[in-house]
Design a protein around this motif. Structure first.
Motif, mmCIF file in Angstrom:
data_model
loop_
_atom_site.group_PDB
_atom_site.id
_atom_site.type_symbol
_atom_site.label_atom_id
_atom_site.label_comp_id
_atom_site.label_asym_id
_atom_site.label_seq_id
_atom_site.Cartn_x
_atom_site.Cartn_y
_atom_site.Cartn_z
ATOM 1 N N UNK A 161 57.537 49.945 75.438
ATOM 2 C CA UNK A 161 58.901 50.203 74.962
ATOM 3 C C UNK A 161 59.098 51.667 74.565
ATOM 4 N N UNK A 162 58.018 52.338 74.099
ATOM 5 C CA UNK A 162 58.178 53.697 73.579
ATOM 6 C C UNK A 162 58.790 54.649 74.611
ATOM 7 N N UNK A 163 58.235 54.745 75.834
ATOM 8 C CA UNK A 163 58.849 55.678 76.787
ATOM 9 C C UNK A 163 60.298 55.321 77.107
ATOM 10 N N UNK A 164 60.604 54.025 77.151
ATOM 11 C CA UNK A 164 61.976 53.599 77.441
ATOM 12 C C UNK A 164 62.915 54.003 76.313
ATOM 13 N N UNK A 165 62.480 53.780 75.071
ATOM 14 C CA UNK A 165 63.320 54.128 73.927
ATOM 15 C C UNK A 165 63.523 55.647 73.859
ATOM 16 N N UNK A 166 62.499 56.420 74.214
ATOM 17 C CA UNK A 166 62.660 57.882 74.232
ATOM 18 C C UNK A 166 63.666 58.256 75.320
ATOM 19 N N UNK A 167 63.554 57.626 76.492
ATOM 20 C CA UNK A 167 64.477 57.934 77.591
ATOM 21 C C UNK A 167 65.914 57.565 77.215
ATOM 22 N N UNK A 168 66.080 56.513 76.417
ATOM 23 C CA UNK A 168 67.423 56.088 76.008
ATOM 24 C C UNK A 168 67.915 56.854 74.781
ATOM 25 N N UNK A 212 75.572 54.404 71.931
ATOM 26 C CA UNK A 212 76.342 54.073 73.133
ATOM 27 C C UNK A 212 75.734 54.785 74.344
ATOM 28 N N UNK A 213 75.594 54.060 75.440
ATOM 29 C CA UNK A 213 74.888 54.619 76.588
ATOM 30 C C UNK A 213 75.584 54.240 77.900
ATOM 31 N N UNK A 214 76.939 54.063 77.839
ATOM 32 C CA UNK A 214 77.674 53.656 79.039
ATOM 33 C C UNK A 214 77.466 54.690 80.145
ATOM 34 N N UNK A 215 77.252 54.233 81.345
ATOM 35 C CA UNK A 215 77.110 55.124 82.492
ATOM 36 C C UNK A 215 75.708 55.669 82.692
ATOM 37 N N UNK A 216 74.832 55.432 81.719
ATOM 38 C CA UNK A 216 73.447 55.892 81.862
ATOM 39 C C UNK A 216 72.685 54.872 82.706
ATOM 40 N N UNK A 217 72.057 55.342 83.777
ATOM 41 C CA UNK A 217 71.243 54.444 84.611
ATOM 42 C C UNK A 217 69.785 54.640 84.212
ATOM 43 N N UNK A 240 69.131 58.551 84.023
ATOM 44 C CA UNK A 240 69.960 59.630 84.584
ATOM 45 C C UNK A 240 71.436 59.255 84.476
ATOM 46 N N UNK A 241 72.268 60.293 84.460
ATOM 47 C CA UNK A 241 73.715 60.101 84.516
ATOM 48 C C UNK A 241 74.214 60.915 85.709
ATOM 49 N N UNK A 242 74.996 60.277 86.565
ATOM 50 C CA UNK A 242 75.512 60.956 87.754
ATOM 51 C C UNK A 242 77.029 61.003 87.678
ATOM 52 N N UNK A 243 77.635 62.113 88.150
ATOM 53 C CA UNK A 243 79.099 62.156 88.153
ATOM 54 C C UNK A 243 79.633 61.596 89.479
#
Lengths: 322, 154
Positions: A161-168, A212-217, A240-243
């Motif tokens: 979970x640690x790397x995921x939580x850091x990424x988020x 809030x993390x809407x749009x974050x893949x 990542x977030x892409x436009x």
């Protein structure tokens, strides 16, 4: 038979009492206990005298999803609960589901996994085996068997979970003798196999908060020998977030199990941000990850193989987000 | 010593145990229920699985004091020689027990799955028993034995 050493047991009903008990010599904090118990059976904590269980403390279990999308996971929520909660992002449910085995996920907790002890082949063996050699640094000795020339402990950060939580970009709430504080989870970890957390032994992690993390893949890829149970020997969390034009506006790539802390890879992130998200930039970012991480031969499979798998797993993770 | 009250296979048991006693030690050594197997002792093999409030848990990683006031079910609690549980009968019919060491835990894990989801897919069954090692590698017969019981429910 591997039995636990004699211990005193305390199960206070408030966090304040727990913090006070943790100030005593030899006190160990227990959440689910699925990592603590085997480590104690292997006599990895020779000074252990008291188990301070959090099981009677109210309000340490449960998941709240607020109207703006903020997710609050109380520390003693089991990993199985995270796996089953359909309100949560897929990356969290998959990373929690990648921890250990179904039984251990029924017992192990989110807070426990975030604070899980670092691991090393020289340390995580029964004490009868360990006694065959001089104790290593983490076992109270003078040297590291993995890198004898150094005076550092290289035990491996083994949380999924640690790397995921850091990424988020999550934050964690801590309570200690001086009250409560909240820190970005990245600051919870220190790249030191012995003092791998920045929180003091009296502090208790009570909650992890994902804003809030809407749009974050985001996704998580895990390397291990057996898909059914093992600790990670490489974890890749990518967000990542892409436009609208497929330009990457934000990237966080975090490696697990290659150092004593989750390792962010700014060299890979910089390759992506501001550029079109395609096979070419993904390949370049994946290659850049190889240069930063230097896994050692102190966990399963060889460091050479794990090093070679870093760009492969980063590429696969990033491809999934395209 | 810590006072502990457990419900084991439907019967209330009041015990005094040292704090460091694991539930595996309590079940096997204090209560004499040796159907629960003692394998790796480190949470890796699944042989010591019991149901705590219906959920499969590794008894070797559980302090008995932490299980106080919980309902424990071991293999002795789900069937007998004369009246076996449908899963026990199915394991026999499918040759799903070779050396038998993983079998009690395997059956309890499968029972917890079927109690939650009476009609799991083969993939769901495989995922549910992923924490139960069978070192005879007899997994296919075990999957068939569990699947047969779900089909009977249909």
């Amino acid at each position: 038979m591997l039995r636990l050493p004699p211990l005193r047991y305390e199960a206070p009903s408030t966090l304040e009492e727990a913090v006070a008990l943790l100030a005593e010599d030899g006190a160990l904090l227990a959440a689910g206990g699925s990592d603590l118990v085997p480590n104690l059976k292997r006599r990895q904590y020779p000074t252990a005298r008291t188990i301070v269980s959090l099981r009677r403390v109210a309000d340490l279990v449960g998941i709240r999803v607020e109207s703006d999308g903020t997710i609050r996971i109380a520390a003693l929520t089991t990993l199985a609960t995270v796996v089953e909660d359909s309100r949560l992002p897929k990356v969290l449910r998959e990373a929690a589901g990648a921890v250990a085995s179904p039984q251990i996920r029924n017992q192990g907790t989110v807070g426990g996994n975030l604070c899980v002890d670092t691991r090393c082949d020289w340390l995580n063996v029964p004490d009868t085996w360990r006694q065959a050699a001089e104790p290593c640094l983490k076992a109270g000795g003078e040297m590291c068997w993995v890198a004898p020339a150094k005076k550092d402990c290289w035990a491996v950060s083994s949380s999924d979970l640690a790397p995921v939580m850091v990424a988020l970009g999550a934050e964690v709430q801590l309570i200690g003798p001086d009250g409560r504080r909240s820190i970005p989870i990245e600051q919870l970890y220190r790249n030191d196999g012995m003092a791998y957390l920045t929180k003091t032994t009296e502090e208790i992690l009570t909650e992890v908060v994902i804003g809030p993390h809407a749009g974050l893949r985001a996704t998580y890829r895990k390397l291990r020998r057996r898909g059914s149970i093992d600790f990670p020997i490489l974890g890749v969390a990518a967000a990542v977030r892409l436009d609208d034009a497929d330009i990457c506006t934000e990237a966080r790539i975090v490696l697990g199990a290659v150092a004593s802390a989750p390792l962010r890879v700014p060299t890979s992130e910089e390759v992506l941000v501001g550029r079109t998200y395609n096979a070419e930039t993904i390949a370049e970012a994946a290659e850049a990850a190889r240069k930063l991480a230097r896994p050692l031969n102190n966990t399963d499979l060889t460091s050479r193989y794990r090093t070679r798998m870093i760009p492969v797993f980063v590429r696969r993770a990033l491809e999934e987000l395209g | 010593m810590e006072p502990v009250t457990l419900t084991v296979n439907g019967a209330t048991r009041r015990l005094f145990v040292p704090p460091q006693r694991t539930l595996l030690e309590t079940v096997r050594e204090d209560l004499g229920l040796t159907g629960t197997k003692h394998g790796c002792e480190l949470g890796e093999c699944g042989a010591c699985t019991v149901l705590i409030d219906g959920v499969p848990i590794l008894s070797c990683l559980t302090l008995t004091v932490n299980a106080t006031d919980c309902e424990i079910v071991t293999i002795e609690g789900i069937g007998s020689m004369t009246e076996p549980h449908p899963l026990q009968r199915s394991f026999g019919e499918h040759g799903a027990a070779q050396c038998g060491y993983c079998t009690p835990a395997m059956i309890l894990t499968a029972k917890a799955l079927l109690d939650r989801d009476p009609n799991p897919s083969e993939e769901t069954i495989a995922e549910a028993i992923a924490g139960n090692m069978c070192r005879c590698t007899g997994y296919l017969s075990i999957l068939s034995a569990v699947a047969a019981v779900t089909e009977e429910n249909q």
